[in-house]
Design a protein around this motif. Structure first.
Motif, mmCIF file in Angstrom:
data_model
loop_
_atom_site.group_PDB
_atom_site.id
_atom_site.type_symbol
_atom_site.label_atom_id
_atom_site.label_comp_id
_atom_site.label_asym_id
_atom_site.label_seq_id
_atom_site.Cartn_x
_atom_site.Cartn_y
_atom_site.Cartn_z
ATOM 1 N N LYS A 138 2.544 -1.381 -11.165
ATOM 2 C CA LYS A 138 1.943 -1.719 -9.866
ATOM 3 C C LYS A 138 0.816 -2.736 -9.951
ATOM 4 C CE LYS A 138 2.633 2.962 -8.019
ATOM 5 N NZ LYS A 138 3.268 3.630 -9.168
ATOM 6 N N ARG A 139 0.220 -2.904 -11.109
ATOM 7 C CA ARG A 139 -1.097 -3.558 -11.258
ATOM 8 C C ARG A 139 -2.081 -2.763 -10.390
ATOM 9 N NH1 ARG A 139 1.664 -9.085 -10.757
ATOM 10 N NH2 ARG A 139 1.956 -9.776 -12.897
ATOM 11 N N ILE A 140 -2.679 -3.407 -9.363
ATOM 12 C CA ILE A 140 -3.640 -2.694 -8.510
ATOM 13 C C ILE A 140 -3.086 -2.716 -7.093
ATOM 14 C CG2 ILE A 140 -5.965 -2.799 -7.500
ATOM 15 C CD1 ILE A 140 -6.897 -4.183 -10.110
ATOM 16 N N ILE A 141 -2.877 -1.547 -6.489
ATOM 17 C CA ILE A 141 -2.438 -1.577 -5.087
ATOM 18 C C ILE A 141 -3.212 -0.559 -4.242
ATOM 19 C CG2 ILE A 141 -0.134 -2.570 -5.426
ATOM 20 C CD1 ILE A 141 1.071 0.077 -5.125
ATOM 21 N N PRO A 142 -3.436 -0.916 -2.964
ATOM 22 C CA PRO A 142 -4.213 -0.032 -2.094
ATOM 23 C C PRO A 142 -3.446 1.243 -1.748
ATOM 24 C CG PRO A 142 -3.860 -2.206 -1.067
ATOM 25 C CD PRO A 142 -2.993 -2.132 -2.267
ATOM 26 N N ILE A 143 -4.200 2.299 -1.510
ATOM 27 C CA ILE A 143 -3.642 3.517 -0.915
ATOM 28 C C ILE A 143 -4.065 3.476 0.545
ATOM 29 C CG2 ILE A 143 -3.851 6.033 -0.871
ATOM 30 C CD1 ILE A 143 -4.204 5.707 -4.009
ATOM 31 N N VAL A 189 -12.988 -4.742 -1.618
ATOM 32 C CA VAL A 189 -13.198 -4.627 -3.069
ATOM 33 C C VAL A 189 -11.849 -4.687 -3.792
ATOM 34 C CG1 VAL A 189 -14.026 -3.082 -4.898
ATOM 35 C CG2 VAL A 189 -15.370 -3.371 -2.800
ATOM 36 N N ILE A 190 -10.855 -4.050 -3.195
ATOM 37 C CA ILE A 190 -9.513 -4.043 -3.807
ATOM 38 C C ILE A 190 -9.015 -5.480 -3.988
ATOM 39 C CG2 ILE A 190 -7.095 -3.338 -3.524
ATOM 40 C CD1 ILE A 190 -8.126 -0.899 -1.910
ATOM 41 N N SER A 191 -9.138 -6.298 -2.948
ATOM 42 C CA SER A 191 -8.649 -7.690 -3.026
ATOM 43 C C SER A 191 -9.378 -8.445 -4.137
ATOM 44 C CB SER A 191 -8.877 -8.431 -1.712
ATOM 45 O OG SER A 191 -8.258 -7.740 -0.688
ATOM 46 N N HIS A 192 -10.678 -8.225 -4.241
ATOM 47 C CA HIS A 192 -11.455 -8.874 -5.297
ATOM 48 C C HIS A 192 -10.921 -8.471 -6.681
ATOM 49 C CE1 HIS A 192 -15.813 -9.849 -6.854
ATOM 50 N NE2 HIS A 192 -14.876 -10.414 -7.580
ATOM 51 N N LEU A 193 -10.708 -7.157 -6.864
ATOM 52 C CA LEU A 193 -10.222 -6.668 -8.160
ATOM 53 C C LEU A 193 -8.804 -7.157 -8.460
ATOM 54 C CD1 LEU A 193 -11.538 -2.982 -8.090
ATOM 55 C CD2 LEU A 193 -12.291 -4.806 -9.640
ATOM 56 N N VAL A 200 -9.474 3.114 -1.177
ATOM 57 C CA VAL A 200 -8.808 3.926 -2.205
ATOM 58 C C VAL A 200 -7.697 3.066 -2.799
ATOM 59 C CG1 VAL A 200 -7.651 6.118 -2.708
ATOM 60 C CG2 VAL A 200 -9.244 5.989 -0.786
ATOM 61 N N PHE A 201 -7.593 3.087 -4.131
ATOM 62 C CA PHE A 201 -6.508 2.310 -4.735
ATOM 63 C C PHE A 201 -5.984 2.976 -6.002
ATOM 64 C CE2 PHE A 201 -8.721 0.136 -8.265
ATOM 65 C CZ PHE A 201 -10.047 0.176 -7.865
ATOM 66 N N GLY A 255 0.831 -1.197 0.000
ATOM 67 C CA GLY A 255 0.000 0.000 0.000
ATOM 68 C C GLY A 255 0.863 1.242 0.000
ATOM 69 N N LEU A 256 0.271 2.333 -0.467
ATOM 70 C CA LEU A 256 1.028 3.579 -0.610
ATOM 71 C C LEU A 256 0.486 4.663 0.307
ATOM 72 C CD1 LEU A 256 1.244 3.984 -4.500
ATOM 73 C CD2 LEU A 256 3.044 3.202 -2.954
ATOM 74 N N LYS A 257 1.405 5.474 0.815
ATOM 75 C CA LYS A 257 1.021 6.688 1.538
ATOM 76 C C LYS A 257 1.263 7.860 0.590
ATOM 77 C CE LYS A 257 2.083 4.830 6.040
ATOM 78 N NZ LYS A 257 2.851 4.896 7.266
ATOM 79 N N LEU A 258 0.262 8.729 0.492
ATOM 80 C CA LEU A 258 0.334 9.806 -0.510
ATOM 81 C C LEU A 258 0.310 11.188 0.122
ATOM 82 C CD1 LEU A 258 -2.244 8.480 -3.149
ATOM 83 C CD2 LEU A 258 0.198 7.965 -2.964
ATOM 84 N N LEU A 259 0.922 12.105 -0.617
ATOM 85 C CA LEU A 259 0.936 13.513 -0.249
ATOM 86 C C LEU A 259 0.100 14.278 -1.276
ATOM 87 C CD1 LEU A 259 2.400 15.686 1.557
ATOM 88 C CD2 LEU A 259 4.126 15.802 -0.264
#
Ligand SMILES: Cc1ncc(COP(=O)(O)O)c(C=O)c1O
Length: 270
Positions: free
Chosen positions: A237-242, A255-259, A230-231, A126-130
Protein backbone atom coordinates in the motif's frame (compact mmCIF):
# COMPACT_ATOMS: atom_id res chain seq x y z
CA UNK A 1 8.94 -13.33 -19.47
CA UNK A 2 7.99 -16.14 -21.85
CA UNK A 3 4.53 -17.43 -22.83
CA UNK A 4 2.90 -15.20 -20.25
CA UNK A 5 3.99 -17.58 -17.51
CA UNK A 6 6.12 -16.67 -14.54
CA UNK A 7 9.06 -18.28 -12.85
CA UNK A 8 9.17 -19.22 -9.20
CA UNK A 9 12.00 -20.37 -6.94
CA UNK A 10 11.58 -23.77 -5.31
CA UNK A 11 14.19 -25.33 -3.01
CA UNK A 12 17.22 -24.19 -5.02
CA UNK A 13 15.75 -24.15 -8.53
CA UNK A 14 14.10 -21.53 -10.71
CA UNK A 15 11.11 -23.31 -12.27
CA UNK A 16 8.14 -22.31 -14.44
CA UNK A 17 5.13 -21.45 -12.30
CA UNK A 18 3.26 -24.62 -13.33
CA UNK A 19 6.09 -26.81 -12.02
CA UNK A 20 6.32 -25.10 -8.63
CA UNK A 21 4.57 -27.80 -6.65
CA UNK A 22 4.82 -29.13 -3.12
CA UNK A 23 3.63 -32.42 -1.67
CA UNK A 24 0.44 -32.37 0.41
CA UNK A 25 2.36 -33.49 3.54
CA UNK A 26 3.90 -30.03 3.88
CA UNK A 27 3.39 -28.68 7.41
CA UNK A 28 2.51 -25.21 6.10
CA UNK A 29 -0.53 -26.77 4.47
CA UNK A 30 -1.41 -29.27 7.21
CA UNK A 31 -0.92 -27.03 10.25
CA UNK A 32 -0.22 -23.54 8.93
CA UNK A 33 3.32 -23.85 10.32
CA UNK A 34 5.51 -21.50 8.36
CA UNK A 35 6.56 -17.92 7.74
CA UNK A 36 6.78 -15.58 4.78
CA UNK A 37 7.73 -12.12 3.70
CA UNK A 38 6.57 -9.97 0.83
CA UNK A 39 8.17 -7.11 -1.03
CA UNK A 40 8.03 -5.41 -4.41
CA UNK A 41 10.49 -4.97 -7.24
CA UNK A 42 9.97 -1.82 -9.31
CA UNK A 43 11.53 -1.86 -12.79
CA UNK A 44 13.75 -4.74 -11.73
CA UNK A 45 14.88 -3.08 -8.47
CA UNK A 46 13.89 -4.79 -5.19
CA UNK A 47 12.46 -2.32 -2.67
CA UNK A 48 13.91 -2.48 0.87
CA UNK A 49 15.05 -6.09 0.26
CA UNK A 50 17.58 -6.15 3.11
CA UNK A 51 14.89 -5.11 5.62
CA UNK A 52 12.66 -7.91 4.37
CA UNK A 53 15.51 -10.43 4.57
CA UNK A 54 16.18 -9.27 8.17
CA UNK A 55 12.56 -9.85 9.11
CA UNK A 56 12.40 -13.18 7.24
CA UNK A 57 15.43 -14.38 9.24
CA UNK A 58 13.85 -13.10 12.47
CA UNK A 59 10.58 -14.93 11.74
CA UNK A 60 12.45 -18.15 10.86
CA UNK A 61 14.47 -17.99 14.09
CA UNK A 62 11.35 -17.49 16.20
CA UNK A 63 9.72 -20.59 14.67
CA UNK A 64 12.95 -22.67 14.92
CA UNK A 65 13.01 -23.09 11.14
CA UNK A 66 16.40 -23.16 9.40
CA UNK A 67 16.55 -21.25 6.12
CA UNK A 68 18.23 -23.88 3.91
CA UNK A 69 20.43 -21.35 2.03
CA UNK A 70 22.76 -18.54 3.09
CA UNK A 71 21.56 -14.94 3.01
CA UNK A 72 23.76 -14.30 -0.04
CA UNK A 73 22.29 -17.33 -1.85
CA UNK A 74 18.78 -16.11 -1.05
CA UNK A 75 19.64 -12.61 -2.27
CA UNK A 76 21.02 -14.07 -5.52
CA UNK A 77 17.93 -16.27 -5.96
CA UNK A 78 15.72 -13.19 -5.62
CA UNK A 79 17.76 -11.18 -8.14
CA UNK A 80 17.73 -14.09 -10.63
CA UNK A 81 13.99 -14.45 -10.18
CA UNK A 82 13.48 -10.75 -10.88
CA UNK A 83 15.51 -11.13 -14.11
CA UNK A 84 13.33 -14.10 -15.15
CA UNK A 85 10.10 -12.20 -14.52
CA UNK A 86 10.40 -8.97 -16.49
CA UNK A 87 7.56 -6.95 -15.01
CA UNK A 88 7.49 -3.22 -14.24
CA UNK A 89 5.94 -4.01 -10.86
CA UNK A 90 6.65 -7.44 -9.42
CA UNK A 91 5.50 -8.86 -6.07
CA UNK A 92 7.89 -11.32 -4.43
CA UNK A 93 6.67 -13.60 -1.69
CA UNK A 94 9.28 -15.78 0.06
CA UNK A 95 7.80 -18.65 2.05
CA UNK A 96 9.44 -21.08 4.47
CA UNK A 97 7.37 -23.95 5.80
CA UNK A 98 7.81 -26.72 8.37
CA UNK A 99 8.55 -29.15 5.51
CA UNK A 100 7.21 -32.61 4.70
CA UNK A 101 6.11 -34.08 7.98
CA UNK A 102 5.61 -37.88 8.19
CA UNK A 103 3.47 -37.58 11.34
CA UNK A 104 1.76 -34.39 10.17
CA UNK A 105 2.93 -32.50 13.27
CA UNK A 106 6.70 -32.36 13.81
CA UNK A 107 8.66 -30.03 11.51
CA UNK A 108 11.33 -31.53 9.24
CA UNK A 109 13.59 -29.93 6.59
CA UNK A 110 11.85 -26.69 5.62
CA UNK A 111 10.61 -26.03 2.11
CA UNK A 112 11.69 -22.64 0.77
CA UNK A 113 9.97 -21.11 -2.21
CA UNK A 114 9.48 -17.68 -3.75
CA UNK A 115 6.41 -16.70 -5.72
CA UNK A 116 6.92 -13.89 -8.26
CA UNK A 117 3.81 -12.28 -9.71
CA UNK A 118 2.91 -8.98 -11.35
CA UNK A 119 1.72 -6.65 -8.67
CA UNK A 120 -0.92 -3.92 -8.54
CA UNK A 121 -1.42 -1.41 -5.76
CA UNK A 122 -4.84 -1.38 -4.15
CA UNK A 123 -6.73 1.88 -4.58
CA UNK A 124 -5.02 4.75 -2.73
CA UNK A 125 -8.39 6.44 -2.12
CA UNK A 126 -8.61 5.28 1.45
CA UNK A 127 -9.84 2.35 3.50
CA UNK A 128 -12.94 1.75 5.56
CA UNK A 129 -12.22 -0.46 8.56
CA UNK A 130 -14.13 -2.73 10.89
CA UNK A 131 -12.94 -2.83 14.52
CA UNK A 132 -12.26 -6.36 15.71
CA UNK A 133 -11.13 -7.40 19.17
CA UNK A 134 -8.17 -9.66 18.49
CA UNK A 135 -4.57 -10.21 19.53
CA UNK A 136 -2.32 -11.77 16.90
CA UNK A 137 -0.34 -14.74 18.19
CA UNK A 138 3.43 -14.04 17.98
CA UNK A 139 2.66 -10.63 16.55
CA UNK A 140 6.30 -9.83 15.68
CA UNK A 141 6.51 -12.91 13.42
CA UNK A 142 5.16 -12.94 9.88
CA UNK A 143 3.51 -16.35 10.14
CA UNK A 144 1.28 -17.96 7.52
CA UNK A 145 -1.68 -17.70 9.89
CA UNK A 146 -4.24 -15.11 8.72
CA UNK A 147 -7.21 -17.12 9.97
CA UNK A 148 -8.85 -14.18 11.78
CA UNK A 149 -9.07 -11.63 8.93
CA UNK A 150 -10.02 -14.25 6.35
CA UNK A 151 -12.76 -15.44 8.71
CA UNK A 152 -13.90 -11.79 9.00
CA UNK A 153 -14.36 -11.33 5.22
CA UNK A 154 -18.18 -11.82 5.29
CA UNK A 155 -18.50 -9.33 8.21
CA UNK A 156 -16.29 -6.81 6.38
CA UNK A 157 -18.34 -7.16 3.20
CA UNK A 158 -21.57 -6.67 5.10
CA UNK A 159 -20.21 -3.50 6.74
CA UNK A 160 -18.80 -2.16 3.45
CA UNK A 161 -15.26 -2.31 4.86
CA UNK A 162 -12.02 -3.36 3.17
CA UNK A 163 -10.08 -4.43 6.25
CA UNK A 164 -10.15 -4.97 10.00
CA UNK A 165 -8.53 -2.88 12.72
CA UNK A 166 -7.42 -4.94 15.71
CA UNK A 167 -7.70 -3.85 19.32
CA UNK A 168 -7.20 -5.78 22.54
CA UNK A 169 -7.73 -4.79 26.21
CA UNK A 170 -8.39 -1.18 25.20
CA UNK A 171 -5.32 -0.84 23.00
CA UNK A 172 -5.05 -0.50 19.24
CA UNK A 173 -2.53 -2.61 17.34
CA UNK A 174 -2.72 -2.85 13.53
CA UNK A 175 -4.76 -3.82 10.48
CA UNK A 176 -4.74 -7.36 9.10
CA UNK A 177 -1.74 -6.71 6.80
CA UNK A 178 -0.54 -3.19 7.54
CA UNK A 179 0.40 -0.88 10.41
CA UNK A 180 -1.63 1.88 12.01
CA UNK A 181 -0.82 5.57 12.53
CA UNK A 182 -2.84 8.39 14.09
CA UNK A 183 -2.17 12.10 13.65
CA UNK A 184 -3.16 14.44 16.49
CA UNK A 185 -2.15 18.13 16.45
CA UNK A 186 0.53 17.29 13.83
CA UNK A 187 2.05 14.64 16.13
CA UNK A 188 2.37 11.21 14.54
CA UNK A 189 1.44 8.39 16.89
CA UNK A 190 1.84 4.66 16.22
CA UNK A 191 1.44 1.57 18.43
CA UNK A 192 4.61 -0.31 19.34
CA UNK A 193 3.04 -3.29 21.09
CA UNK A 194 1.35 -6.41 19.65
CA UNK A 195 2.31 -5.52 16.08
CA UNK A 196 4.34 -6.81 13.19
CA UNK A 197 7.18 -4.32 12.80
CA UNK A 198 6.48 -3.28 9.22
CA UNK A 199 9.27 -2.29 6.87
CA UNK A 200 7.09 0.51 5.49
CA UNK A 201 6.38 1.59 9.09
CA UNK A 202 10.12 1.78 9.80
CA UNK A 203 10.85 3.95 6.75
CA UNK A 204 7.76 6.11 7.35
CA UNK A 205 8.84 6.75 10.95
CA UNK A 206 12.37 7.72 9.88
CA UNK A 207 10.97 10.24 7.39
CA UNK A 208 8.31 11.52 9.79
CA UNK A 209 10.93 12.23 12.48
CA UNK A 210 12.58 14.76 10.17
CA UNK A 211 9.39 16.86 9.96
CA UNK A 212 7.04 16.03 12.82
CA UNK A 213 6.84 15.01 16.46
CA UNK A 214 6.63 11.22 16.59
CA UNK A 215 5.36 8.99 19.39
CA UNK A 216 5.90 5.22 19.25
CA UNK A 217 3.97 3.86 22.23
CA UNK A 218 0.93 1.85 23.32
CA UNK A 219 -2.12 3.60 21.86
CA UNK A 220 -5.54 3.53 23.56
CA UNK A 221 -8.57 2.67 21.45
CA UNK A 222 -10.21 5.90 22.67
CA UNK A 223 -7.47 7.99 21.02
CA UNK A 224 -8.76 6.86 17.65
CA UNK A 225 -12.04 8.74 17.90
CA UNK A 226 -10.36 12.12 18.43
CA UNK A 227 -7.57 11.69 15.86
CA UNK A 228 -7.24 14.36 13.15
CA UNK A 229 -5.99 11.90 10.55
CA UNK A 230 -5.60 8.12 10.43
CA UNK A 231 -3.47 6.16 8.00
CA UNK A 232 -1.89 2.80 7.35
CA UNK A 233 1.42 1.61 5.92
CA UNK A 234 2.43 -1.61 4.21
CA UNK A 235 4.46 -2.96 1.31
CA UNK A 236 1.31 -3.50 -0.75
CA UNK A 237 0.00 0.00 0.00
CA UNK A 238 2.87 2.38 0.80
CA UNK A 239 0.93 5.02 2.81
CA UNK A 240 -2.84 5.28 2.46
CA UNK A 241 -5.50 7.15 4.45
CA UNK A 242 -8.12 5.44 6.57
CA UNK A 243 -11.35 7.25 5.81
CA UNK A 244 -13.72 5.43 8.15
CA UNK A 245 -13.66 3.14 11.21
CA UNK A 246 -16.94 1.56 12.30
CA UNK A 247 -18.80 4.33 10.48
CA UNK A 248 -16.84 7.27 11.94
CA UNK A 249 -15.33 9.34 9.13
CA UNK A 250 -11.81 10.80 9.03
CA UNK A 251 -11.66 13.40 6.29
CA UNK A 252 -8.45 15.36 6.81
CA UNK A 253 -5.29 14.21 5.05
CA UNK A 254 -2.83 17.11 5.21
CA UNK A 255 -0.06 15.29 7.09
CA UNK A 256 -0.79 12.08 5.17
CA UNK A 257 -0.26 13.83 1.80
CA UNK A 258 3.04 15.27 3.03
CA UNK A 259 4.24 11.83 4.18
CA UNK A 260 3.10 10.17 0.95
CA UNK A 261 5.24 12.56 -1.08
CA UNK A 262 8.24 12.06 1.20
CA UNK A 263 7.87 8.29 1.06
CA UNK A 264 7.59 8.11 -2.71
CA UNK A 265 10.76 10.07 -3.26
CA UNK A 266 12.58 8.07 -0.52
CA UNK A 267 11.53 4.80 -2.16
CA UNK A 268 12.74 6.00 -5.55
CA UNK A 269 16.14 6.90 -4.09
CA UNK A 270 16.51 3.73 -1.99
C1 LIG B 1 0.08 -8.10 10.33
C2 LIG B 1 0.87 -7.17 9.48
N1 LIG B 1 1.19 -5.95 9.97
C3 LIG B 1 1.91 -5.07 9.23
C4 LIG B 1 2.33 -5.37 7.93
C5 LIG B 1 3.09 -4.34 7.13
O1 LIG B 1 4.44 -4.69 6.98
P1 LIG B 1 5.32 -4.18 5.74
O2 LIG B 1 5.32 -2.69 5.79
O3 LIG B 1 6.67 -4.75 6.02
O4 LIG B 1 4.69 -4.70 4.51
C6 LIG B 1 2.02 -6.63 7.39
C7 LIG B 1 2.47 -6.98 6.04
O5 LIG B 1 2.00 -7.91 5.44
C8 LIG B 1 1.27 -7.55 8.18
O6 LIG B 1 0.95 -8.76 7.72
Amino acid sequence: MKNNSHYFYLNGDIVPEAQAQLHVSDLGLLRGYGIFDFFRAVDGRPIFMEDHLDRFEHSARKLFLDIPVTRQQLREAILTLIEHNAEPLLGLKMILTGGYSPDGFAPTTPNLFIIAKPFQFASAQGLKLLLVEHLREMSDVKTLNYLQPIWQIPAMRQAGCQDVLYHHEGRLSELSRSNLFLVKNETIITPNTDILFGVTRKHTLALARQHFQVEERPVALDELWTADEVFTTGSTKRIIPITEVNGQAFTSSKVISHLQALFLSHEQQS
